[in-house]
Structure formats: structure tokens, C-alpha cells
Design a protein around this motif. Structure first.
Motif, mmCIF file in Angstrom:
data_model
loop_
_atom_site.group_PDB
_atom_site.id
_atom_site.type_symbol
_atom_site.label_atom_id
_atom_site.label_comp_id
_atom_site.label_asym_id
_atom_site.label_seq_id
_atom_site.Cartn_x
_atom_site.Cartn_y
_atom_site.Cartn_z
ATOM 1 N N ILE A 119 38.325 -1.984 32.994
ATOM 2 C CA ILE A 119 37.682 -0.667 32.958
ATOM 3 C C ILE A 119 38.086 0.078 31.696
ATOM 4 C CG2 ILE A 119 37.549 1.591 34.093
ATOM 5 C CD1 ILE A 119 37.919 0.139 36.767
ATOM 6 N N ILE A 120 39.380 0.104 31.417
ATOM 7 C CA ILE A 120 39.865 0.824 30.244
ATOM 8 C C ILE A 120 39.411 0.133 28.957
ATOM 9 C CG2 ILE A 120 41.965 1.426 28.973
ATOM 10 C CD1 ILE A 120 43.234 2.156 31.625
ATOM 11 N N GLY A 121 39.405 -1.203 28.949
ATOM 12 C CA GLY A 121 38.912 -1.913 27.772
ATOM 13 C C GLY A 121 37.458 -1.593 27.485
ATOM 14 N N ASN A 122 36.622 -1.562 28.528
ATOM 15 C CA ASN A 122 35.211 -1.220 28.349
ATOM 16 C C ASN A 122 35.026 0.242 27.947
ATOM 17 O OD1 ASN A 122 32.888 -3.312 29.379
ATOM 18 N ND2 ASN A 122 34.885 -3.809 30.241
ATOM 19 N N ASP A 141 32.697 -8.575 16.872
ATOM 20 C CA ASP A 141 33.534 -7.387 16.732
ATOM 21 C C ASP A 141 33.282 -6.348 17.823
ATOM 22 O OD1 ASP A 141 34.730 -8.429 14.512
ATOM 23 O OD2 ASP A 141 33.510 -7.319 13.064
ATOM 24 N N ASP A 142 32.027 -6.248 18.303
ATOM 25 C CA ASP A 142 31.717 -5.168 19.241
ATOM 26 C C ASP A 142 32.135 -5.484 20.676
ATOM 27 O OD1 ASP A 142 29.834 -7.091 19.766
ATOM 28 O OD2 ASP A 142 28.138 -5.696 19.904
ATOM 29 N N THR A 143 32.746 -6.647 20.897
ATOM 30 C CA THR A 143 33.227 -6.980 22.245
ATOM 31 C C THR A 143 34.733 -7.224 22.277
ATOM 32 O OG1 THR A 143 32.579 -9.281 21.834
ATOM 33 C CG2 THR A 143 31.042 -7.927 23.091
ATOM 34 N N GLN A 144 35.437 -6.760 21.243
ATOM 35 C CA GLN A 144 36.889 -6.956 21.214
ATOM 36 C C GLN A 144 37.578 -6.225 22.364
ATOM 37 O OE1 GLN A 144 38.688 -8.948 19.201
ATOM 38 N NE2 GLN A 144 36.840 -9.665 18.171
ATOM 39 N N GLY A 145 37.140 -5.010 22.644
ATOM 40 C CA GLY A 145 37.740 -4.252 23.738
ATOM 41 C C GLY A 145 37.481 -4.914 25.080
ATOM 42 N N GLU A 146 36.270 -5.419 25.264
ATOM 43 C CA GLU A 146 35.940 -6.109 26.512
ATOM 44 C C GLU A 146 36.801 -7.357 26.674
ATOM 45 O OE1 GLU A 146 31.952 -7.466 28.944
ATOM 46 O OE2 GLU A 146 31.897 -7.511 26.762
ATOM 47 N N LEU A 147 36.961 -8.123 25.583
ATOM 48 C CA LEU A 147 37.798 -9.314 25.636
ATOM 49 C C LEU A 147 39.226 -8.960 26.025
ATOM 50 C CD1 LEU A 147 38.598 -12.276 25.068
ATOM 51 C CD2 LEU A 147 38.958 -11.593 22.680
ATOM 52 N N GLN A 148 39.819 -8.011 25.315
ATOM 53 C CA GLN A 148 41.222 -7.686 25.563
ATOM 54 C C GLN A 148 41.417 -7.058 26.936
ATOM 55 O OE1 GLN A 148 43.365 -8.968 23.755
ATOM 56 N NE2 GLN A 148 42.086 -9.530 22.012
ATOM 57 N N SER A 170 45.212 -3.370 26.627
ATOM 58 C CA SER A 170 43.968 -3.976 26.161
ATOM 59 C C SER A 170 43.392 -3.196 24.987
ATOM 60 C CB SER A 170 42.949 -4.024 27.303
ATOM 61 O OG SER A 170 42.661 -2.715 27.789
ATOM 62 N N THR A 171 43.499 -1.876 25.032
ATOM 63 C CA THR A 171 42.990 -1.044 23.947
ATOM 64 C C THR A 171 43.858 -1.184 22.706
ATOM 65 O OG1 THR A 171 42.140 0.522 25.583
ATOM 66 C CG2 THR A 171 42.316 1.301 23.313
ATOM 67 N N ALA A 172 45.161 -1.335 22.899
ATOM 68 C CA ALA A 172 46.043 -1.544 21.748
ATOM 69 C C ALA A 172 45.675 -2.825 21.011
ATOM 70 C CB ALA A 172 47.500 -1.596 22.218
#
Length: 427
Positions: free
Chosen positions: A71-74, A343-350, A123-125
């Protein structure tokens, strides 16, 4: 790497992200030397029983990370990394203050739940670092997160061990104040790393690990293999923060100070490996060999913990520096995964990876605590305090086997840039 992240801004922001992770690990590290004594004083139970309670506290923390990581990554992919990281710092301040006032297990559980939700910001870090790092330097920069873990293990347990000689409350208030200070500092200094044109709508349906990894595997199926390897490896790795203090007290009857200093030695090794050595080794030997070295050294160090006895306590100080090399494992796989997707899915991945790692931390603590209790409880037919480490060593080798299978697929994936080989050349 975003265009807005010029080198000076990127460096200063990397320092701030490093501090965010450091503060979380500092608060976690502070409680390690004193947690056994705190639980036994609250419950009146034995050290074996206290280890079980500690396992369930870790379970609560990890369960929150498992739920909130995606949730936070997205959310960071939608609104940017800055507001998520700043919000996490505010949550840390609240959680550590609650721990300082804790007078029962209920208070401790409440505080760990809040800390677990905020800890999902890892994940955001990682996504922030991916934003501001060129692909060839992501593995090395991901090592900064590991270095923050290491320093947290140095500073936190040292503080907790020293102050544990006088009381158990003051370190928690100090950690809360530090988080509040970093929140104010970050409000003025932290730059956003994800420009508006690279953000994507928040989709709650994708804010869980299974759905997110299924979507990401559409870009590159090897992501699933790497994620599985990380999940299994993290299951093994959690044996250290959960069991190490109980193991040292049960096996050698060490004081809180000695336990704290031992954790500090572990953290120092991790900081050296992930903050500095990884920048030398990964470019020279490649991600594949770095992962192999990390898994192998963890297995070897775990074997030393199994065979150590009161008469051979010096083996602990051989196991610690060997085990520090395991810090190569996670940043190297993270670098391979990050380079395999857009690049636009890095947050989702992490976010998905953080959630899976949290799942490992849901399973691992109760498992290792139960093994420790079974092999140390009065009347046990086979007394072996190091048994959880033996299990962890085996699990780490299973993680390595999964990784090697995924790496083989990565090198032969059609339409995907293969990872560099051991000499830094494309496969």
C-alpha cells in the motif's frame, strides 16, 4: 534516474533516506539487549518463555509490514516519495514514545504494531534510491540501506546495553525525539525524487504483494524468482534480531552490556560490508558471486553459533565477522530486480518485495523462538541453544538455490537485458 535529481541533490537526499532507515533500526536496536529482561520482569516468566513472547512481538511488527508494504509503495508511486518518508518519521516518534511508557505486553504490542506500519516505508526508501541512482549503481546504493541497518545495530544496542544497566525507558524517549528531529530536518531538506510525469494512479487492487508481483512479472518473469529467494533468505536472517540476545544470555549468561556490545559488533561488520565493501566487491565479482558469497558466509557463521559453548565463547567473535559478509545478498538481488523492470514501477516492486520479506518475518520469529524454547526449556532431551541458527543456515542455502535458478533464467530471457557476468560484461 530522474532528471530533477542532480548529483548534489541526489547525494543530500540519499543521506536523508539513510537517516530514515537508521532511525528505525536505532529504535529497534535499542530494545534488543534489554527486551529479554523487560519481558521477564513484566511477565515473571523464564528466558525460554520470554523468547516466545519476543517472537510474537516480532510477528505483530512484520504482519503490519506485510499488509502495508504494498500500500505504501503504491502510494509513493502516486504521490511521491517525500510525503511517505516524512509521515513514517512522525509515526516512529509516536511508536518509540509508547515503548518508553510501556508497562505491559499490551503496550509493547501496540507500539510494535505502529512501528510495523511505519516500517513499511522501507519500500519507499528503496524506491527513492532507485529514482536517484543510475542502473549500474543501484546495487551499491541499495547497500546504503544495509549500512543504515548495520549502524542501527551498532548505535542502538550499544545505547540500550549501556543504559540498560540503569533502566529500560530513557533510550526509547531518545529514539522518539531523534525521529521528531529528523522529521523537521527532512521537511526542509528532502527533495522529491519522482517527478509528476512519472507518477501513476493509485490502484488498491494492486496494493498487495501477489497482484503486484504478477503485474511486474509481465515485464520480466525472473522477478518472481528473485523475490522468492529474498523471501526465503529473510526468513533465515530474522534469526539474528529475534534470537541472538536470548542465545547469548542462555548460552553464556552475558549481561545486557555484553549483549549490546555483541550486537554492536554485528552492526559494525554489516555497516562496513554494505556501506563500503559492497562498492568494491560488486563491480569486481558481479551480483551473482556477491549473492553466493553472502549466502555461504551466513551458513558458515550459523554453524559457529551452533557449536559454540561456554568453554568456547570465543567462537562468537569468529562467527560475527564471517557473518557480516551476508550483507552482500540482499542489495545485489535488489539491484538485479530493479534493473529488470521500468522506472515507473520501482515503488510497486519495492512495496511488493517489502511485503514478502515481512511475510518471512511473520513466519521466522515464532518458528525460531519455538525452536529455541524446545532446545533450552527445562527437561529438554537435547540441550542446544544454537539450534535456531543451524536451521537458519540451512534455509539460507535454500534461498541461494532459488536465486541461482532465477539468475540462469535472467541470462537467457528473451527481449530483456541480461545481468552483467562476473567480469562486468553482459552475459
Amino acid at each position: 534516474m530522474t532528471e530533477s535529481a542532480n548529483p548534489p541533490a541526489a547525494k543530500s537526499s540519499l543521506v536523508f533516506v539513510f537517516l530514515v532507515v537508521l532511525i528505525d533500526m536505532l529504535g529497534f536496536g535499542i530494545i534488543m539487549p534489554v527486551l529479554p529482561k523487560l519481558i521477564t520482569s513484566i511477565t515473571g516468566e523464564t528466558i525460554s518463555d520470554a523468547a516466545v513472547y519476543a517472537g510474537w512481538l516480532a510477528f505483530a511488527y512484520a504482519a503490519m509490514q506485510f499488509i502495508f508494504g504494498p500500500i505504501i509503495g503504491n502510494l509513493s508511486d502516486r504521490f511521491g516519495r517525500r510525503p511517505v518518508l516524512l509521515g513514517a518519521l512522525g509515526g516512529y516518534a509516536i511508536a518509540y514514545t509508547l515503548m518508553g511508557f510501556a508497562s505491559s505486553l499490551l503496550w509493547l504490542f501496540a507500539a510494535r504494531i505502529i512501528a510495523g506500519i511505519m516500517g513499511a516505508s522501507f519500500s519507499t526508501a528503496y524506491a527513492y534510491i532507485a529514482d536517484v541512482s543510475p542502473p549500474e549503481k543501484r546495487a551499491q546504493n541499495f547497500g546504503l540501506i544495509g549500512a543504515a541497518f548495520g549502524l542501527g545495530f551498532i548505535i542502538g544496542p550499544a545505547i540500550g546495553g549501556i543504559l540498560g544497566e540503569y533502566g529500560t525507558r530513557l533510550p526509547f524517549f531518545g529514539a522518539g525525539a531523534l525521529a521528531a528531529f529528523n522529521l523537521v530536518f527532512g521537511f526542509f531538506m528532502l527533495k522529491e525524487s519522482l517527478p509528476p510525469e512519472k507518477r501513476r494512479p493509485f490502484q488498491l487492487a494492486r496494493a498487495n504483494a501477489v497482484v503486484a508481483l504478477k503485474a511486474l512479472s509481465g515485464q520480466n518473469k525472473v522477478v518472481l524468482w528473485y523475490a522468492a529467494a529474498l523471501t526465503v533468505w529473510m526468513t533465515a536472517h530474522v534469526v539474528f534480531p529475534i534470537i541472538f540476545a536470548f542465545y547469548l544470555i542462555e548460552s553464556f549468561d552475558w549481561s545486557e552490556l555484553l549483549v549490546g556490545l555483541s550486537f554492536a559488533a554485528v552492526g559494525l561488520g554489516a555497516a562496513i560490508v554494505q556501506g563500503f565493501l559492497i562498492r568494491v566487491l560488486v563491480p569486481r565479482i558481479g551480483e551473482r558471486n556477491s549473492v553466493i558469497l553472502g549466502a555461504a558466509t551466513m551458513a558458515v557463521s550459523c554453524a559457529f553459533y551452533v557449536i559454540a559453548s561456554p568453554e568456547h565463547a570465543w567462537l562468537i567473535f569468529i562467527a560475527i565477522p564471517i557473518g557480516a559478509m551476508q550483507g552482500l545478498f540482499q542489495p545485489s538481488i535488489n539491484g538485479l530486480m530493479s534493473n529488470a523492470i521500468s522506472d515507473d514501477t520501482q515503488g510497486e516492486l519495492q512495496g511488493a518485495v517489502a511485503s514478502l520479506q515481512s511475510l518471512a518475518s511473520v513466519v521466522g520469529p515464532p518458528l525460531f523462538a519455538a525452536v529455541f524454547a524446545a532446545f533450552t526449556v527445562a527437561g529438554s532431551s537435547f540441550y542446544l541453544p544454537g539450534a535456531p541458527f543451524g536451521l537458519a543456515g540451512i534455509v539460507s542455502l535454500v534461498a541461494l538455490a532459488i536465486f541461482l535458478r532465477g539468475y540462469a533464467l535472467h541470462r537467457t530471457s528473451g527481449g530483456v537485458k541480461p545481468p552483467t557476468d562476473d567480469k562486468g560484461l553482459a552475459g
